[in-house]
Design a protein around this motif. Structure first.
Motif, mmCIF file in Angstrom:
data_model
loop_
_atom_site.group_PDB
_atom_site.id
_atom_site.type_symbol
_atom_site.label_atom_id
_atom_site.label_comp_id
_atom_site.label_asym_id
_atom_site.label_seq_id
_atom_site.Cartn_x
_atom_site.Cartn_y
_atom_site.Cartn_z
ATOM 1 N N ASP A 191 0.804 -1.229 0.000
ATOM 2 C CA ASP A 191 0.000 0.000 0.000
ATOM 3 C C ASP A 191 0.834 1.275 0.000
ATOM 4 N N GLY A 192 2.105 1.155 -0.379
ATOM 5 C CA GLY A 192 2.910 2.355 -0.531
ATOM 6 C C GLY A 192 3.443 2.934 0.759
ATOM 7 N N LYS A 193 3.578 2.126 1.811
ATOM 8 C CA LYS A 193 4.166 2.639 3.048
ATOM 9 C C LYS A 193 5.643 2.958 2.863
ATOM 10 N N ALA A 194 6.267 2.251 1.918
ATOM 11 C CA ALA A 194 7.697 2.449 1.666
ATOM 12 C C ALA A 194 7.879 2.829 0.206
ATOM 13 N N GLY A 195 7.509 4.054 -0.117
ATOM 14 C CA GLY A 195 7.599 4.490 -1.508
ATOM 15 C C GLY A 195 6.350 4.095 -2.278
ATOM 16 N N PRO A 196 6.399 4.146 -3.611
ATOM 17 C CA PRO A 196 5.226 3.804 -4.419
ATOM 18 C C PRO A 196 4.763 2.376 -4.160
ATOM 19 N N ALA A 197 3.444 2.190 -4.122
ATOM 20 C CA ALA A 197 2.895 0.851 -3.902
ATOM 21 C C ALA A 197 3.353 -0.090 -5.007
ATOM 22 N N ASP A 198 3.678 -1.309 -4.635
ATOM 23 C CA ASP A 198 4.119 -2.318 -5.599
ATOM 24 C C ASP A 198 3.433 -3.632 -5.234
ATOM 25 N N PRO A 199 2.131 -3.756 -5.591
ATOM 26 C CA PRO A 199 1.385 -4.952 -5.184
ATOM 27 C C PRO A 199 1.955 -6.251 -5.745
ATOM 28 N N ASN A 200 2.566 -6.199 -6.928
ATOM 29 C CA ASN A 200 3.147 -7.422 -7.486
ATOM 30 C C ASN A 200 4.332 -7.899 -6.657
ATOM 31 N N ALA A 201 5.176 -6.955 -6.227
ATOM 32 C CA ALA A 201 6.285 -7.323 -5.341
ATOM 33 C C ALA A 201 5.753 -7.811 -4.004
ATOM 34 N N ALA A 202 4.650 -7.206 -3.540
ATOM 35 C CA ALA A 202 4.037 -7.659 -2.289
ATOM 36 C C ALA A 202 3.540 -9.095 -2.427
ATOM 37 N N ILE A 203 2.922 -9.397 -3.556
ATOM 38 C CA ILE A 203 2.448 -10.760 -3.806
ATOM 39 C C ILE A 203 3.608 -11.745 -3.731
ATOM 40 N N ARG A 204 4.737 -11.385 -4.356
ATOM 41 C CA ARG A 204 5.901 -12.284 -4.332
ATOM 42 C C ARG A 204 6.395 -12.509 -2.902
ATOM 43 N N ALA A 205 6.364 -11.447 -2.110
ATOM 44 C CA ALA A 205 6.788 -11.577 -0.712
ATOM 45 C C ALA A 205 5.827 -12.475 0.068
ATOM 46 N N TYR A 206 4.528 -12.258 -0.118
ATOM 47 C CA TYR A 206 3.544 -13.087 0.579
ATOM 48 C C TYR A 206 3.627 -14.543 0.116
ATOM 49 N N GLU A 207 3.884 -14.746 -1.172
ATOM 50 C CA GLU A 207 4.022 -16.116 -1.679
ATOM 51 C C GLU A 207 5.224 -16.813 -1.036
ATOM 52 N N ALA A 208 6.311 -16.068 -0.856
ATOM 53 C CA ALA A 208 7.483 -16.649 -0.197
ATOM 54 C C ALA A 208 7.137 -17.053 1.232
ATOM 55 N N ALA A 209 6.358 -16.212 1.907
ATOM 56 C CA ALA A 209 5.927 -16.545 3.269
ATOM 57 C C ALA A 209 5.040 -17.785 3.261
ATOM 58 N N SER A 210 4.118 -17.833 2.307
ATOM 59 C CA SER A 210 3.210 -18.978 2.196
ATOM 60 C C SER A 210 3.974 -20.270 1.935
ATOM 61 N N LEU A 211 4.934 -20.217 1.032
ATOM 62 C CA LEU A 211 5.726 -21.406 0.707
ATOM 63 C C LEU A 211 6.507 -21.897 1.918
ATOM 64 N N ALA A 212 6.851 -20.968 2.806
ATOM 65 C CA ALA A 212 7.585 -21.334 4.023
ATOM 66 C C ALA A 212 6.646 -21.816 5.133
ATOM 67 N N GLY A 213 5.330 -21.884 4.825
ATOM 68 C CA GLY A 213 4.373 -22.377 5.804
ATOM 69 C C GLY A 213 3.819 -21.326 6.739
ATOM 70 N N ASN A 214 3.957 -20.052 6.373
ATOM 71 C CA ASN A 214 3.478 -18.974 7.231
ATOM 72 C C ASN A 214 2.004 -18.680 6.925
ATOM 73 N N ILE A 215 1.145 -18.853 7.922
ATOM 74 C CA ILE A 215 -0.299 -18.675 7.717
ATOM 75 C C ILE A 215 -0.644 -17.231 7.384
ATOM 76 N N ASP A 216 0.063 -16.273 7.980
ATOM 77 C CA ASP A 216 -0.218 -14.868 7.676
ATOM 78 C C ASP A 216 -0.003 -14.578 6.200
ATOM 79 N N GLY A 217 0.991 -15.223 5.605
ATOM 80 C CA GLY A 217 1.194 -15.067 4.173
ATOM 81 C C GLY A 217 0.005 -15.587 3.386
ATOM 82 N N ASP A 218 -0.514 -16.756 3.796
ATOM 83 C CA ASP A 218 -1.710 -17.309 3.149
ATOM 84 C C ASP A 218 -2.884 -16.345 3.255
ATOM 85 N N MET A 219 -3.075 -15.794 4.446
ATOM 86 C CA MET A 219 -4.227 -14.925 4.668
ATOM 87 C C MET A 219 -4.114 -13.621 3.890
ATOM 88 N N ARG A 220 -2.918 -13.053 3.831
ATOM 89 C CA ARG A 220 -2.745 -11.826 3.055
ATOM 90 C C ARG A 220 -3.084 -12.069 1.588
#
Length: 254
Positions: free
Chosen positions: A127-156
């Motif tokens: 949502d642009g807390k750190a410069g311009p919003a980059d939802p695609n990069a956010a998706i990649r970060a959440y996917e990495a969390a999900s792949l590591a078994g992090n439920i918060d990543g799944d929920m995001r």
């Protein structure tokens, strides 16, 4: 005692006192230097706590520049949590001139050993807390969390694909990630899966399975979850036929 003798005695006492003060100052300086060069773990924790106090305004006025200084000092003393908090502040420009690239890089480097930080990284990017919003990069970060078994990543991921505000809506993907969250123990994910099955949203409609999920969840559900379950049947959810008897039962359990 003569005036001269009294004067000399007072001068001697004063000199002794000054020498004692000087020695104490020197000892204190040595101790501070030793703490700086070889910080004890408790020192790092104390600095972290001070950063928290000033960042949250707990009993003191909020002072973000001071909080940032304490976090960086705690990080230098070896506290990994302080390092991340300082990096978040740097990425957002809280209490320090913003340097999103450097702040995000610190968090990204640390995330390999702590997958929950991928969620932190995604939250800053989405949502642009750190410069311009980059939802695609956010998706990649959440996917990495999900792949590591992090439920918060799944929920995001599930919530992003469900609401379609930052990225195009994809309710089938939302269902997939909510199901992963449910399998990982998330009650809110289980309620969403039940709703989507009852309505046929993102998955083939299966009212019986949706109801079974709720029935299994009910005995151990938190009050907050029971309220959400009641809301499903209180006429507040599009596509779910009202069932006030069931709604009341859930509300009463809460």
């Amino acid at each position: 005692m003569s005036a001269n003798n009294l004067s000399r005695r007072l001068e001697g006492q004063l000199c002794s006192a000054l020498v004692g003060v000087a020695m104490a100052v020197c000892s204190l300086g040595s101790a501070v230097a030793q703490t700086r060069d070889n910080p004890a773990p408790d020192t790092a924790v104390a600095l972290l706590r001070l950063g928290d106090l000033y960042s949250q305004g707990s009993g003191v006025p909020v002072d973000l520049p001071r909080a940032y200084r304490y976090y960086t000092a705690a990080a230098a003393a070896g506290d990994p949590s302080a390092k991340i908090r300082a990096a978040e502040m740097l990425a957002q420009g809280d209490g320090i001139q913003q340097d999103a690239t450097r702040g995000l890089a610190v968090i990204s480097a640390a995330a390999a050993g702590a997958p929950t930080l991928y969620v932190t990284l995604g939250d800053l990017l989405v949502d642009g807390k750190a410069g311009p919003a980059d939802p695609n990069a956010a998706i990649r970060a959440y996917e990495a969390a999900s792949l590591a078994g992090n439920i918060d990543g799944d929920m995001r991921l599930a919530e992003l694909y469900l609401d379609g505000k930052s990225i195009p809506a994809d309710h089938a993907k939302a269902f997939m990630y909510f199901e992963k969250g449910m399998d990982g123990g998330s009650e809110s994910a289980a309620v969403q899966i039940a709703r989507m099955l009852i309505v046929g949203d993102g998955a083939q409609q299966d009212v019986a399975r949706g109801s079974q999920i709720l029935d299994r969840l009910r005995p151990k559900a938190s009050s907050r979850t029971l309220v959400a379950m009641g809301d499903l049947f209180a006429g507040k959810t599009v596509g779910v036929p009202p069932d006030l008897t069931r709604a009341v039962a859930y509300y009463q359990l809460a």
